[in-house]
Write an enzyme that holds these catalytic residues in place. Structure first.
Site, PDB file in Angstrom:
ATOM      1  N   ARG A 106      41.180  35.336  40.286  1.00 47.65           N
ATOM      2  CA  ARG A 106      41.771  34.872  41.541  1.00 47.65           C
ATOM      3  C   ARG A 106      41.119  35.523  42.742  1.00 47.65           C
ATOM      4  NH1 ARG A 106      47.684  37.865  41.138  1.00 47.65           N
ATOM      5  NH2 ARG A 106      46.917  39.831  40.293  1.00 47.65           N
ATOM      6  N   LYS A 129      41.641  37.893  47.638  1.00 47.41           N
ATOM      7  CA  LYS A 129      42.403  37.949  46.392  1.00 47.41           C
ATOM      8  C   LYS A 129      43.574  36.986  46.487  1.00 47.41           C
ATOM      9  CE  LYS A 129      44.981  41.038  43.320  1.00 47.41           C
ATOM     10  NZ  LYS A 129      45.435  42.436  43.083  1.00 47.41           N
ATOM     11  N   ASP A 141      46.817  30.683  37.721  1.00 48.62           N
ATOM     12  CA  ASP A 141      46.684  29.671  38.771  1.00 48.62           C
ATOM     13  C   ASP A 141      45.762  30.120  39.893  1.00 48.62           C
ATOM     14  OD1 ASP A 141      48.220  31.566  40.054  1.00 48.62           O
ATOM     15  OD2 ASP A 141      50.035  30.348  40.127  1.00 48.62           O
ATOM     16  N   GLY A 142      45.210  31.332  39.778  1.00 46.77           N
ATOM     17  CA  GLY A 142      44.288  31.817  40.797  1.00 46.77           C
ATOM     18  C   GLY A 142      44.954  32.274  42.069  1.00 46.77           C
ATOM     19  N   ARG A 192      40.326  42.126  50.832  1.00 48.27           N
ATOM     20  CA  ARG A 192      40.014  43.497  50.415  1.00 48.27           C
ATOM     21  C   ARG A 192      38.578  43.842  50.796  1.00 48.27           C
ATOM     22  NH1 ARG A 192      42.055  43.727  44.211  1.00 48.27           N
ATOM     23  NH2 ARG A 192      40.195  42.473  43.843  1.00 48.27           N
ATOM     24  N   ARG A 199      32.744  46.968  38.293  1.00 46.26           N
ATOM     25  CA  ARG A 199      33.669  47.796  37.521  1.00 46.26           C
ATOM     26  C   ARG A 199      33.116  48.102  36.135  1.00 46.26           C
ATOM     27  NH1 ARG A 199      38.304  44.315  38.854  1.00 46.26           N
ATOM     28  NH2 ARG A 199      37.163  44.119  40.792  1.00 46.26           N
ATOM     29  N   ASP A 268      38.503  47.010  33.148  1.00 47.25           N
ATOM     30  CA  ASP A 268      38.123  46.046  34.180  1.00 47.25           C
ATOM     31  C   ASP A 268      38.731  46.391  35.533  1.00 47.25           C
ATOM     32  OD1 ASP A 268      40.434  45.097  32.470  1.00 47.25           O
ATOM     33  OD2 ASP A 268      40.720  43.810  34.206  1.00 47.25           O
ATOM     34  N   ASN A 269      39.578  47.434  35.582  1.00 43.95           N
ATOM     35  CA  ASN A 269      40.151  47.891  36.846  1.00 43.95           C
ATOM     36  C   ASN A 269      39.599  49.247  37.271  1.00 43.95           C
ATOM     37  OD1 ASN A 269      41.782  45.612  37.011  1.00 43.95           O
ATOM     38  ND2 ASN A 269      43.507  46.589  35.985  1.00 43.95           N
ATOM     39  N   ASP A 278      42.215  47.404  42.587  1.00 37.53           N
ATOM     40  CA  ASP A 278      43.107  46.505  41.852  1.00 37.53           C
ATOM     41  C   ASP A 278      44.524  47.054  41.741  1.00 37.53           C
ATOM     42  OD1 ASP A 278      40.993  44.812  41.612  1.00 37.53           O
ATOM     43  OD2 ASP A 278      40.575  45.245  39.530  1.00 37.53           O
TER      44      ASP A 278
END
Length: 505
Positions: A106, A129, A141-142, A192, A199, A268-269, A278
């Site tokens: 997203r 984001k 749903d993004g 952001r 990452r 991934d964060n 994130d």
């Protein structure tokens, strides 16, 4: 003939009287690293909140962010000239389990723009984001919802004011378009900023897909752009792993020192630059409990407060595994990661000494600090207020301890520890006034407590964004007394204990 009008042409955004000078460095990587796409527009967007200090980093006046055309730009309703929007692919371990391909489900990267000198390496990427579906949205749903966007906006700026490495939040825009989670909510988009959103999972993606060429391309890009000093080392890939491990270890120490809990420390964060990124189900410790879990979705407690340093190290080993084809042998990876534990311990020790107002190091300090944490655990004292009020303690006036003693149900337990603490202060001839000044400079009075965010969110859901602005202003000065805002530093009300945050956003 009429003279041409000054100002931007339709569809253009001015940036200190010129267009935003996007460079799009990530877009210069091969197409396999991302998908080019446009954000999905939202109906009738409006400004929810904006950060003047974040805007200043890229030379914008915060007032400009209220202009309709700029609200459109940061809601994804128009593409900024020079921007090459894209969503990046990556993979990752989620709650310790390999999750395979993930990616910006997203988030849409607009590109990078010049930043002022306080933001090395001199450029910041802008990312939306909640801007709509991408090829990596999977079953999502993004979109992002208003509550989570406000929380990320406020916490990003609060962490920056605390001096903790973090992505920044330029603004939040909202729309009445419904988004369905547990219930119907309204959508929002957070803008952001960070030097990079690469990452750990970005490297894992290529390693686990056996794509060594792409792995090398990404690693070379990161070194060239963000760690150029490593190019001349004998083993630059090994040096990169060591530097990232050091930064991550120190970041974990900083989190622990203010009672911050990330909640979703998946690979991934984790930022390759050692930034906090994130923000999801985060929290600041209130009644101290080392095993506290801030994420209602974390049923096993993997990311509990006391686990964060260990998980930070685990994630560095996951990165080391991904970089193994470039670093060399397993032993080389392990050697590169040896920095983590001593770096964490040194940083945490430094921070604890500062929080306690100790100017020197003595043999009994470790026991004093351990005993302090045992006291905090046994009594569940409020984390932030304990350290802040401790600065008011006077060496020869225990009768004045009432404000801090009142935080404890077991006051004799505090008295016993305070006797140790006073003895330690006398060893270095500590001065009460100077010590308080030093302690107040590192022990915040104001942090983003969940209930404060919730009050701002509930007002915003009724189109009253004033509390978002007021709370931001308080959090931007966390170490100042701010007597007019004293109520923002009070113990949380009883209803706050019922608040839960989860991965749903």
């Amino acid at each position: 003939m009429n003279a041409p009008q000054e100002g931007p042409l339709p569809g253009q955004l001015r940036y200190r009287a010129v267009e935003l000078p996007f460079e799009n460095s990530f877009a210069s990587l091969p197409p396999s690293f991302y998908t080019r796409l446009q954000a999905t527009p939202v109906p009738a967007p409006y400004l929810v909140g904006a950060s003047a200090s974040a805007a200043a980093l890229i030379g914008l006046d915060v007032e400009e962010l209220a202009r309709p055309e700029i609200i459109d730009a940061f809601s994804g309703n128009r593409t900024l000239p020079g921007s090459e929007p894209l969503s990046a692919v990556y993979s990752g371990h989620q709650f310790g389990v390999w999750a395979g391909q993930l990616g910006d489900g997203r988030a849409i990267l607009l590109g990078d723009v010049p930043a002022n000198e306080s933001s090395p390496p001199g450029r910041l990427e802008l990312q939306l984001k909640g801007a709509g579906l991408t090829p990596y949205s999977r079953m999502g749903d993004g979109r992002a919802v208003l509550r989570s966007s406000i929380r990320e906006f406020l916490c990003s700026e609060a962490m920056a004011a605390l001096g903790i490495p973090t992505s920044r939040a330029l603004c939040v825009t909202g729309s009445d378009m419904p988004v369905f989670r547990e219930t119907a909510e309204t959508s929002a988009i957070a803008t952001r900023m960070a030097p990079s959103f690469v990452r750990f999972g970005s490297f894992e993606h290529w390693f686990y897909n056996d794509r060594k060429e792409e792995l090398k391309t990404l690693t070379d890009y990161v070194i060239e752009r963000f760690y150029p000093e490593l190019r001349s080392t004998e083993h630059p890939y090994r040096a990169l792993l060591t530097e990232v491990a050091r930064r991550t270890a120190e970041l974990m120490a900083q989190w622990q020192s203010v009672g911050f809990m990330h909640g979703v420390m998946n690979t991934d964060n984790m930022s390759i630059l050692g930034l906090t990124i994130d923000y999801g189900p985060f929290g600041f410790m209130e009644a101290f409990n080392a095993r506290y879990i801030c994420n209602h979705s974390d049923h096993q407690g993997r990311y509990a407060y006391h686990m964060q340093p260990r998980i930070g190290q685990w994630n560095c080993y996951a990165l080391g595994q991904a970089l193994l084809p470039l670093v060399g042998e397993v032993g080389d990876v392990e050697s590169a990661l040896e920095i983590y534990k001593p770096a964490y311990e040194a940083k945490f020790d430094q921070l604890m000494h500062a929080k306690l107002g100790l100017m020197t190091r003595q043999d009994g300090d470790l026991k004093l600090i351990d005993d302090m944490h045992t006291l905090m655990q046994n009594t569940h004292v409020d984390f932030t207020l304990f350290f802040r009020r401790l600065g008011n303690l006077q060496i020869d006036a225990p009768a004045g301890d009432e404000p801090i003693r009142d935080l404890f149900i077991d006051r004799p337990a505090f008295d016993a520890w305070a006797t140790q603490y006073r003895d330690r202060l006398r060893q270095e001839n500590s001065d009460d006034v100077k010590r308080k000044q030093a302690m107040d400079a590192v022990n915040p009075k104001y942090v983003l407590r969940n209930y404060l965010a919730q009050i701002a969110i509930e007002k915003a859901q009724n189109k009253d964004f004033s509390e978002v602005a007021r709370l931001l202003a308080v959090l931007e000065r966390p170490f100042d007394e701010q007597p007019e805002n004293e109520h923002y530093a009070e113990l949380p009300p009883d209803w706050a204990s019922e608040l839960e945050v989860s991965c749903s956003s």
